[in-house]
Design a protein around this motif. Structure first.
Motif, PDB file in Angstrom:
ATOM      1  N   ARG A 172       0.833  -1.199   0.000  1.00 20.96           N
ATOM      2  CA  ARG A 172       0.000   0.000   0.000  1.00 20.96           C
ATOM      3  C   ARG A 172       0.871   1.254   0.000  1.00 20.96           C
ATOM      4  NH1 ARG A 172      -3.995  -1.905   4.921  1.00 20.96           N
ATOM      5  NH2 ARG A 172      -5.046  -3.595   3.797  1.00 20.96           N
ATOM      6  N   PRO A 173       0.393   2.344  -0.556  1.00 16.19           N
ATOM      7  CA  PRO A 173       1.175   3.591  -0.547  1.00 16.19           C
ATOM      8  C   PRO A 173       1.464   4.054   0.886  1.00 16.19           C
ATOM      9  CG  PRO A 173      -0.611   3.739  -2.125  1.00 16.19           C
ATOM     10  CD  PRO A 173      -0.851   2.479  -1.335  1.00 16.19           C
ATOM     11  N   LEU A 174       2.645   4.631   1.077  1.00 12.84           N
ATOM     12  CA  LEU A 174       3.041   5.185   2.376  1.00 12.84           C
ATOM     13  C   LEU A 174       3.757   6.498   2.111  1.00 12.84           C
ATOM     14  CD1 LEU A 174       3.165   4.725   5.467  1.00 12.84           C
ATOM     15  CD2 LEU A 174       5.376   3.625   5.112  1.00 12.84           C
ATOM     16  N   ALA A 175       3.039   7.608   2.227  1.00  9.62           N
ATOM     17  CA  ALA A 175       3.572   8.924   1.876  1.00  9.62           C
ATOM     18  C   ALA A 175       4.395   9.476   3.032  1.00  9.62           C
ATOM     19  CB  ALA A 175       2.428   9.876   1.529  1.00  9.62           C
ATOM     20  N   GLN A 176       5.635   8.988   3.157  1.00  8.70           N
ATOM     21  CA  GLN A 176       6.543   9.457   4.196  1.00  8.70           C
ATOM     22  C   GLN A 176       7.947   9.546   3.633  1.00  8.70           C
ATOM     23  OE1 GLN A 176       6.516   7.393   7.913  1.00  8.70           O
ATOM     24  NE2 GLN A 176       4.315   7.608   8.221  1.00  8.70           N
ATOM     25  N   ARG A 177       8.753  10.367   4.309  1.00 12.66           N
ATOM     26  CA  ARG A 177      10.181  10.452   4.036  1.00 12.66           C
ATOM     27  C   ARG A 177      10.905   9.892   5.242  1.00 12.66           C
ATOM     28  NH1 ARG A 177      13.882  15.856   3.828  1.00 12.66           N
ATOM     29  NH2 ARG A 177      15.571  15.082   2.498  1.00 12.66           N
ATOM     30  N   GLU A 220       9.710   7.736   0.400  1.00  7.40           N
ATOM     31  CA  GLU A 220      11.031   8.282   0.081  1.00  7.40           C
ATOM     32  C   GLU A 220      12.030   7.794   1.123  1.00  7.40           C
ATOM     33  OE1 GLU A 220      13.355  12.561  -0.511  1.00  7.40           O
ATOM     34  OE2 GLU A 220      11.204  12.511  -0.045  1.00  7.40           O
ATOM     35  N   VAL A 221      13.060   7.115   0.686  1.00  5.69           N
ATOM     36  CA  VAL A 221      14.028   6.476   1.583  1.00  5.69           C
ATOM     37  C   VAL A 221      15.362   7.215   1.497  1.00  5.69           C
ATOM     38  CG1 VAL A 221      15.215   4.342   2.184  1.00  5.69           C
ATOM     39  CG2 VAL A 221      12.894   4.254   1.246  1.00  5.69           C
ATOM     40  N   MET A 222      15.897   7.601   2.670  1.00  3.31           N
ATOM     41  CA  MET A 222      17.190   8.288   2.758  1.00  3.31           C
ATOM     42  C   MET A 222      18.142   7.454   3.623  1.00  3.31           C
ATOM     43  SD  MET A 222      15.905  12.156   3.536  1.00  3.31           S
ATOM     44  CE  MET A 222      17.595  12.615   3.936  1.00  3.31           C
ATOM     45  N   PRO A 223      19.016   6.651   3.028  1.00  5.06           N
ATOM     46  CA  PRO A 223      19.991   5.903   3.842  1.00  5.06           C
ATOM     47  C   PRO A 223      20.932   6.859   4.575  1.00  5.06           C
ATOM     48  CG  PRO A 223      19.833   5.005   1.619  1.00  5.06           C
ATOM     49  CD  PRO A 223      19.096   6.314   1.602  1.00  5.06           C
ATOM     50  N   HIS A 232      21.309  14.912  11.745  1.00  5.33           N
ATOM     51  CA  HIS A 232      21.580  15.760  10.587  1.00  5.33           C
ATOM     52  C   HIS A 232      20.951  15.218   9.310  1.00  5.33           C
ATOM     53  CE1 HIS A 232      24.271  18.547  12.610  1.00  5.33           C
ATOM     54  NE2 HIS A 232      24.858  17.515  13.188  1.00  5.33           N
ATOM     55  N   ALA A 233      20.042  14.263   9.443  1.00  4.82           N
ATOM     56  CA  ALA A 233      19.431  13.647   8.255  1.00  4.82           C
ATOM     57  C   ALA A 233      18.530  14.624   7.523  1.00  4.82           C
ATOM     58  CB  ALA A 233      18.652  12.400   8.647  1.00  4.82           C
ATOM     59  N   GLY A 234      18.067  15.698   8.198  1.00  2.00           N
ATOM     60  CA  GLY A 234      17.269  16.704   7.499  1.00  2.00           C
ATOM     61  C   GLY A 234      15.956  16.954   8.198  1.00  2.00           C
ATOM     62  N   PRO A 235      15.455  18.202   8.116  1.00  3.07           N
ATOM     63  CA  PRO A 235      14.231  18.563   8.827  1.00  3.07           C
ATOM     64  C   PRO A 235      12.991  17.865   8.299  1.00  3.07           C
ATOM     65  CG  PRO A 235      14.949  20.327   7.372  1.00  3.07           C
ATOM     66  CD  PRO A 235      16.050  19.330   7.402  1.00  3.07           C
ATOM     67  N   ALA A 236      13.045  17.366   7.050  1.00  6.87           N
ATOM     68  CA  ALA A 236      11.859  16.734   6.488  1.00  6.87           C
ATOM     69  C   ALA A 236      11.763  15.261   6.866  1.00  6.87           C
ATOM     70  CB  ALA A 236      11.864  16.866   4.966  1.00  6.87           C
TER      71      ALA A 236
END
Length: 378
Positions: free
Chosen positions: A284-289, A319-322, A357-361
């Motif tokens: 299912r869609p998961l609208a997260q960062r 959206e995946v940020m390693p 420090h991964a980011g405010p979003a």
């Protein structure tokens, strides 16, 4: 710390032989989290190899100072991945700790408790009844600052343990897997294990569950060889009784020990199987960062980091940020938090600062062992 190459007898001879593989090129230094703290050669893989060789050949006495450098090692195995000479550093570390045996501060009573999941479940329930979250901080402050019991109390989860993992009846014609639940992982990773079973069954696998017990990793890393071999024998007996063709574990830290106990058995992370059978699954869609922390064991032992990313990227709108890789480490590789010495805690603090420090979003910092819970088969 030069390495002098000379023949000697087993088991010390095996340590010297493993150490002789090192060409002292130094490519391991930039990826070592403990060396990164203060650039101390003795806190690097190359330095520890030299220490292990000198101990094995009787050139130095196993004093507290030398043992401390070995104990500081996280066992993350970043060095093995970077090594051009294929030095078996993890095996050398295990053999050296076996040669020395457990140190005087090794928290054996505490680790013996952690290895018994039935008792841990009872203690967690009792803690819930007694409202442990309200007063565990006060109780921890009554214990000495360096006490492993204090550390264990502070990191002990305060929520009720998840229900024991279950499997459902399946078609006997499907490929049969055995899932190894482990000891403390059978409690703390129960939801991940249940998710693994659900997804593996949806992907067309038949899954059976082995009994919950310790694979022997804690004893192996602590130099308690007799107990580690007893655990390995128990693993072999449980595997034989399962009748499965592959063994899986959602806990990357157990995989290396399981492979050591069962060298002729395919022991894999279920993520690898799910990634290769992903066409049978939909999410299912998961609208997260999200910021993704991949543990050292996930990358260097399970080697399923690509499978993690592959599966997460199948989730629509996610959206995946390693997070940055070596020398960043959570500080707990290879040992339970109760056994973490001072250097490991310093590594953990630095990793936490990196995560911020991964980011405010960033919606969350997560360590995925399995696809997100929103995943369901279409």
């Amino acid at each position: 710390m030069p390495l002098e190459k000379s023949p000697t007898h087993a088991p010390a001879g095996r340590i010297a032989g493993l150490a002789d593989q090192c060409v002292q090129c130094g490519l391991c230094l930039p990826v070592c989290p403990t060396y990164a703290l203060d650039r101390n050669e003795a806190e690097s893989p190359r330095g520890r190899i030299a220490i292990a060789a000198a101990l094995a050949r009787g050139q130095v006495d196993p004093g507290a100072g030398l043992r401390e450098h070995l104990d500081h090692c996280l066992g993350c195995l970043n060095c093995e991945k970077a090594c051009p000479a294929d030095v078996q550093y993890g095996e050398l570390l295990i053999e050296t700790r076996a040669l020395l045996g457990p140190g005087p501060k090794y928290p054996r009573p505490l680790l013996n408790l952690i290895k018994r999941p039935a008792r841990m479940r009872v203690l967690r329930r009792i803690g819930g009844w007694l409202a442990l979250p309200r007063w565990k901080g006060w109780l921890a402050r009554q214990l000495p600052a360096g006490s492993p019991w204090r550390t264990a109390l502070l990191v002990m989860p305060t929520d009720a343990p998840a229900a024991p993992v279950q499997t459902r009846h399946q078609d006997s014609g499907q490929p049969r897997l055995a899932l190894f639940p482990g000891c403390v992982a059978s409690i703390d990773d129960a939801q991940a294990q249940q998710a693994a079973i659900t997804l593996l069954q949806a992907a067309g696998f038949q899954v059976c569950l082995l009994p919950a017990f310790c694979c022997g990793a804690m004893d192996l890393h602590g130099g308690i060889t007799d107990a580690a071999e007893q655990a390995a024998q128990r693993v072999r007996h449980a595997w034989t009784a399962s009748g499965a063709t592959q063994l899986v574990s959602v806990t990357p830290g157990c995989l290396g020990t399981l492979r050591r106990a069962l060298p002729d058995v395919p022991v894999v992370d279920p993520l690898e199987l799910l990634a290769t059978h992903g066409d049978a699954l939909g999410f299912r869609p998961l609208a997260q960062r999200i910021a993704l922390h991949l543990p050292c064991t996930q990358i260097n032992v399970a080697r399923s980091d690509r499978a993690v990313l592959q599966l997460l990227r199948r989730v629509p709108d996610l959206e995946v940020m390693p997070l940055p890789r070596p020398p960043h480490c959570c500080g707990a590789a290879g040992q339970p938090p109760a056994g973490i010495p001072r250097a490991r805690r310093a590594v953990a603090r630095r990793d936490a600062a990196t995560s911020r420090h991964a980011g405010p979003a960033t919606a969350a910092v997560v360590q995925y062992r399995l696809p997100p819970a929103s995943g369901r088969r279409h």
